[in-house]
Motif scaffolding. Structure first.
Motif, short mmCIF file in Angstrom:
data_model
loop_
_atom_site.label_atom_id
_atom_site.label_comp_id
_atom_site.label_asym_id
_atom_site.label_seq_id
_atom_site.Cartn_x
_atom_site.Cartn_y
_atom_site.Cartn_z
N LYS A 1 1.27 5.34 -2.36
CA LYS A 1 0.60 6.73 -1.53
C LYS A 1 2.03 7.19 -2.35
CE LYS A 1 -1.31 5.13 2.40
NZ LYS A 1 -1.72 5.02 3.99
N LYS B 1 1.09 -1.38 -0.28
CA LYS B 1 0.38 0.13 0.08
C LYS B 1 0.51 0.73 -0.01
CE LYS B 1 -4.04 -2.01 2.47
NZ LYS B 1 -4.80 -2.57 0.73
N TRP B 2 1.59 1.22 0.82
CA TRP B 2 2.94 2.33 0.76
C TRP B 2 3.59 2.79 -0.56
CZ3 TRP B 2 8.08 2.20 -0.87
CH2 TRP B 2 8.64 1.37 -0.73
#
Length: 179
Positions: free
Chosen positions: A61, A57-58
């Protein structure tokens, strides 16, 4: 002791890769390899699709932050690239255009005003102490067109390396798709 099937190795650009001699003097050229289990699928396109579908997920982002910064300079964003993909299209893997496919390699990339880049997903067989083993090697080459491209590469190179290593390691932890 590190697990050989989860260790990401920094390697030389593979000579047999279609990206190895693509640019005379690339502004960035790197390659990372990870050992594949014997029962992993051997289709480079399916392996590439698996890699990009399972990123941390990072990474999304970080890509969002990148998009917010580069839009001011008129560079392509991931949102724009995704919007250009027609439903069911097979000419892209995630946001990347497919340039070539072969039995052992798929070359992805994109061209923009500041730089062109190619990403190779290459399946190789390498000699090991135990005999031979299959490896998946991700190679990236970048050719900058101007000062903005060179500045961009210097700024993102450390993040690029983190993302590539993380992507390979995460795929191994999740478990490669099998035959």
């Amino acid at each position: 002791m590190p697990d050989a099937n989860r260790s990401v190795l920094s390697v030389a650009l593979p000579a047999e890769s279609g990206v190895a001699r693509l640019y005379d003097a690339p502004d960035l050229a790197d390659a990372y390899a990870i050992r594949l289990p014997d029962n992993a699928i051997d289709d480079p396109e399916l392996l590439a699709r698996f890699l990009f579908a399972h990123q941390a997920k990072w990474v999304a982002k970080l890509l969002g932050l990148r998009d917010a910064l580069v839009t001011r300079f008129g560079l392509k964003t991931s949102k724009e690239l995704r919007a250009a993909i027609s439903p069911g299209a097979r000419d892209r893997v995630d946001i990347f255009r497919i340039y070539t496919r072969s039995a052992r390699e798929i070359i992805l990339g994109e061209n923009d005003s500041h730089l062109d880049f190619r990403l190779s997903v290459l399946q190789q067989t390498r000699d090991t102490r135990e005999g031979s083993a299959r490896y998946l090697t991700l190679s990236t080459v970048v050719q900058c067109h101007n000062g903005l491209g060179r500045f961009y590469i210097v700024a993102i190179a450390p993040f690029h390396r983190l993302v590539v290593r993380s992507t390979l390691r995460r795929a191994a932890l999740i478990g490669w798709p099998t035959i």
